[in-house]
Design an enzyme around this catalytic site. Structure first.
Site, PDB file in Angstrom:
ATOM      1  N   GLU A   7       0.613  -1.456  -0.012  1.00 50.14           N
ATOM      2  CA  GLU A   7       0.423   0.175   0.486  1.00 50.14           C
ATOM      3  C   GLU A   7       0.917   1.597  -0.356  1.00 50.14           C
ATOM      4  O   GLU A   7       0.914   2.010   1.269  1.00 50.14           O
ATOM      5  CB  GLU A   7      -1.092  -0.009   0.992  1.00 50.14           C
ATOM      6  CG  GLU A   7      -2.005  -1.260   1.511  1.00 50.14           C
ATOM      7  CD  GLU A   7      -3.459  -0.940   2.479  1.00 50.14           C
ATOM      8  OE1 GLU A   7      -3.036  -0.363   2.869  1.00 50.14           O
ATOM      9  OE2 GLU A   7      -3.991  -1.639   2.092  1.00 50.14           O
TER      10      GLU A   7
ATOM     11  N   GLU B 253      -4.926  -8.371   1.291  1.00 53.62           N
ATOM     12  CA  GLU B 253      -5.454  -8.684   2.213  1.00 53.62           C
ATOM     13  C   GLU B 253      -7.092  -8.301   1.676  1.00 53.62           C
ATOM     14  O   GLU B 253      -7.371  -7.855   0.764  1.00 53.62           O
ATOM     15  CB  GLU B 253      -4.954  -6.795   2.667  1.00 53.62           C
ATOM     16  CG  GLU B 253      -4.395  -7.345   3.487  1.00 53.62           C
ATOM     17  CD  GLU B 253      -3.162  -5.648   4.049  1.00 53.62           C
ATOM     18  OE1 GLU B 253      -4.156  -4.611   4.714  1.00 53.62           O
ATOM     19  OE2 GLU B 253      -1.838  -5.563   4.110  1.00 53.62           O
TER      20      GLU B 253
HETATM   21  C1  PNW Z   1      -3.607  -1.575   5.477  1.00 51.82           C
HETATM   22  N1  PNW Z   1      -7.132   4.170   4.766  1.00 51.82           N
HETATM   23  O1  PNW Z   1      -4.037  -0.546   5.929  1.00 51.82           O
HETATM   24  C2  PNW Z   1      -2.907  -2.174   6.239  1.00 51.82           C
HETATM   25  O2  PNW Z   1      -1.975  -2.919   4.519  1.00 51.82           O
HETATM   26  C3  PNW Z   1      -3.557  -2.939   7.154  1.00 51.82           C
HETATM   27  O3  PNW Z   1      -1.575  -2.866   7.803  1.00 51.82           O
HETATM   28  C4  PNW Z   1      -4.029  -2.595   7.821  1.00 51.82           C
HETATM   29  O4  PNW Z   1      -4.231  -2.890   9.844  1.00 51.82           O
HETATM   30  C5  PNW Z   1      -4.813  -3.002   7.456  1.00 51.82           C
HETATM   31  O5  PNW Z   1      -4.938  -2.208   6.038  1.00 51.82           O
HETATM   32  C6  PNW Z   1      -6.442  -2.568   8.165  1.00 51.82           C
HETATM   33  O6  PNW Z   1      -6.681  -1.104   8.082  1.00 51.82           O
HETATM   34  C7  PNW Z   1      -4.751   0.696   5.428  1.00 51.82           C
HETATM   35  O7  PNW Z   1      -6.902   4.579   5.048  1.00 51.82           O
HETATM   36  C8  PNW Z   1      -5.136   1.768   7.054  1.00 51.82           C
HETATM   37  O8  PNW Z   1      -7.545   4.126   3.493  1.00 51.82           O
HETATM   38  C9  PNW Z   1      -5.690   2.911   5.462  1.00 51.82           C
HETATM   39  C10 PNW Z   1      -6.499   3.272   4.634  1.00 51.82           C
HETATM   40  C11 PNW Z   1      -6.152   1.904   4.651  1.00 51.82           C
HETATM   41  C12 PNW Z   1      -5.510   0.966   4.475  1.00 51.82           C
END
Ligand code: PNW
Length: 483
Positions: free
Chosen positions: A171, A376
């Site tokens: 990401e 994921e």
């Molecule tokens: C992802 N957003 O995080 C990560 O790859 C993981 O480490 C995390 O625990 C998981 O998704 C759940 O949040 C994100 O704001 C954090 O769009 C923020 C966003 C998207 C993914």
């Protein structure tokens, strides 16, 4: 009897049924065996940055409980596991030779996974940049991409004989735009130019890192990248809302997928951000480096966004995503973000499995022949353990069932999806939300570090073992402990 391909519940033979985690979210042991601080150590120890003042100092102590965690995966019959390698364990200053004790942890982890019949997938960068590299400028600096390639080579040399499935970055949108734009993630900077520079240098790191890995890995190795490609829906069918959708899609997804898959930045993105930067940090030769042949594309999906054009005034952010005074949407201050339909999870993220279907179909059309992996997908809910410490989580099971059904439908409709990695194997440090949000299918008691599979773990175990979704009427029994 011939199965009707439109309703066949089975997944393709060899489909990878995995779970995922990331180093900083689970390992703890932040000062052991030569590890130095990453930007997330610094950020989480800065008051006000993480809910509850939580840090990853101990996390779920996976660094010391590795064998027990792998044994539980085996007991659940999981076929694959996606983990990330902590850069500051391997190269504490972000430069120079590898620390053997750091590499040993991952070699042992991989050996235990292989002994358990579990396919390892190694992600090289899941957000824990060595603090020393941030002090030298971090991702806005070109040098960081070269440092990443060196780190990729060191890990490739150490694990290449036993890991066949790799991801360069996880990401990069979060790293660039939450890390340097809105500042809700480490290193917490709020500089629009730095955010766009970071996006480019993350792309370059992916390209250079892939080249470095190819140089040291056996030819059977498969290299991917995990993008949180966005599903952006317009509020209405007006031209203005379609334009808002286009602009957000460029900044969320195409800023990474276009250079990686097609070797160019989107012309509309360059035009939309022209008042912020002239993109002169992109050297002509970079684009061929960034476009590396890939063996798979990893898609991380949780929820869609709904946008509309703001009529000349203050933009509305009613989706509650990453509240910050600083927008991660660089150069876009006149797009509203609306609450999407669908029941919200504990993150406030509406459930919309068609978004996953749409993403898989989009990339199967855009990159024909490129296998896809869901790297994921999962949900946080307000888990309440019963008297025995067991969590019954029918909402999480429903979420997983619906998203796996969407995945199965995409496969039926021609998408070449090779596997699914549920986020997450166990409860862990959920970044800016700390330990308040639980994504695991295994509950972790943060006082005792006891692991207890939730109903969803037993349900997913059944799915993994049978390579198919249960009929809805058998769901209740499938969710009980196996046996
Ligand atoms: C992802 N957003 O995080 C990560 O790859 C993981 O480490 C995390 O625990 C998981 O998704 C759940 O949040 C994100 O704001 C954090 O769009 C923020 C966003 C998207 C993914």
């Amino acid at each position: 009897m011939t199965a009707d391909p439109t309703t066949a519940p089975h997944f393709p033979p060899g489909f990878l049924w995995g779970t995922a985690t990331a180093a900083y979210q689970i390992e703890g042991a932040v000062r052991e065996d030569g590890r130095t601080p990453s930007i997330w150590d610094t950020f989480s120890h800065t008051p006000g940055k993480v809910d509850g003042g939580d840090t990853g100092d101990i996390a779920v102590d996976h660094y010391h409980r590795r064998s027990q965690d792998v044994a539980l995966m085996k007991e659940l019959g999981l076929g694959a596991y996606r983990f990330s390698v902590a850069w500051p364990r391997v190269q504490p200053t972000g430069r120079g030779p590898a620390v053997q004790r750091g590499l040993d942890f991952y070699r042992r982890l991989v050996d235990e996974l292989l002994d358990a019949g579990i396919t390892p997938m190694a992600t090289l960068y899941h957000w824990d940049l060595p603090q020393e590299l941030e002090a030298a400028g971090g991702w806005p600096e070109r040098e960081t991409a070269h440092r990443f390639a060196e780190f990729a080579q060191l890990v490739g040399e150490a694990l290449g004989d036993r890991v066949n499935l790799w991801a360069t970055l996880n990401e990069p949108w979060c790293s660039a735009f939450l890390g340097y734009g809105s500042g809700v993630h480490a290193p917490g900077r709020t500089d629009p130019v730095a955010a766009l520079r970071a996006a480019h240098h993350l792309n370059l790191a992916h390209g250079l890192g892939t080249q470095a890995l190819r140089g040291v890995l056996p030819s059977r190795a498969e290299i991917a990248v995990s993008l949180n490609a966005a599903v952006v829906r317009p509020l209405t069918d007006s031209d203005a809302d379609a334009d808002a959708r286009r602009r957000i899609d460029a900044l969320a997804t195409r800023v990474f997928s276009d250079p990686m898959l097609h070797g160019k930045y989107p012309a509309d993105l360059l035009a939309d951000t022209a008042s912020v930067t002239d993109w002169s940090f992109v050297h002509a030769a970079d684009l061929e480096v960034i476009r590396q042949p890939l063996d798979a594309l990893g898609i991380n999906y949780y929820t869609p966004s709904v946008v509309s054009a703001a009529a000349g005034g203050q933009a509305v952010r009613e989706d509650g995503h990453n509240a910050s005074e600083h927008s991660p949407w660089i150069g876009v201050d006149d797009v509203n973000f609306h609450r999407a339909p669908g029941d919200p999870t504990a993150m406030g993220w509406p459930v919309d499995p068609t978004g996953l279907y749409d993403l898989l179909m989009r990339f199967s059309r855009e990159a024909p022949g490129l296998p896809l992996l869901v790297t994921e997908n999962g949900a946080a809910y307000e888990d309440v353990p019963d008297a025995d410490g067991v969590v019954h989580d029918p909402e999480r099971i429903a979420y997983l069932h619906a998203h796996l059904d969407a995945t199965r439908q995409a496969i039926t409709d021609g998408a070449d999806v090779r596997g699914y990695f549920l986020w997450s194997f166990m409860d862990n440090f959920e970044w800016a939300y700390g330990y308040a949000k639980r994504f695991g299918i295994v509950r972790v008691d943060y006082d005792t570090q006891t692991r207890t599979p939730k109903s969803s773990a037993h349900w997913y175990s059944r799915v993994a073992r049978t390579n198919r979704l249960p009929e809805p009427e058998t769901e209740a029994t499938a969710a009980g402990p196996a046996g």
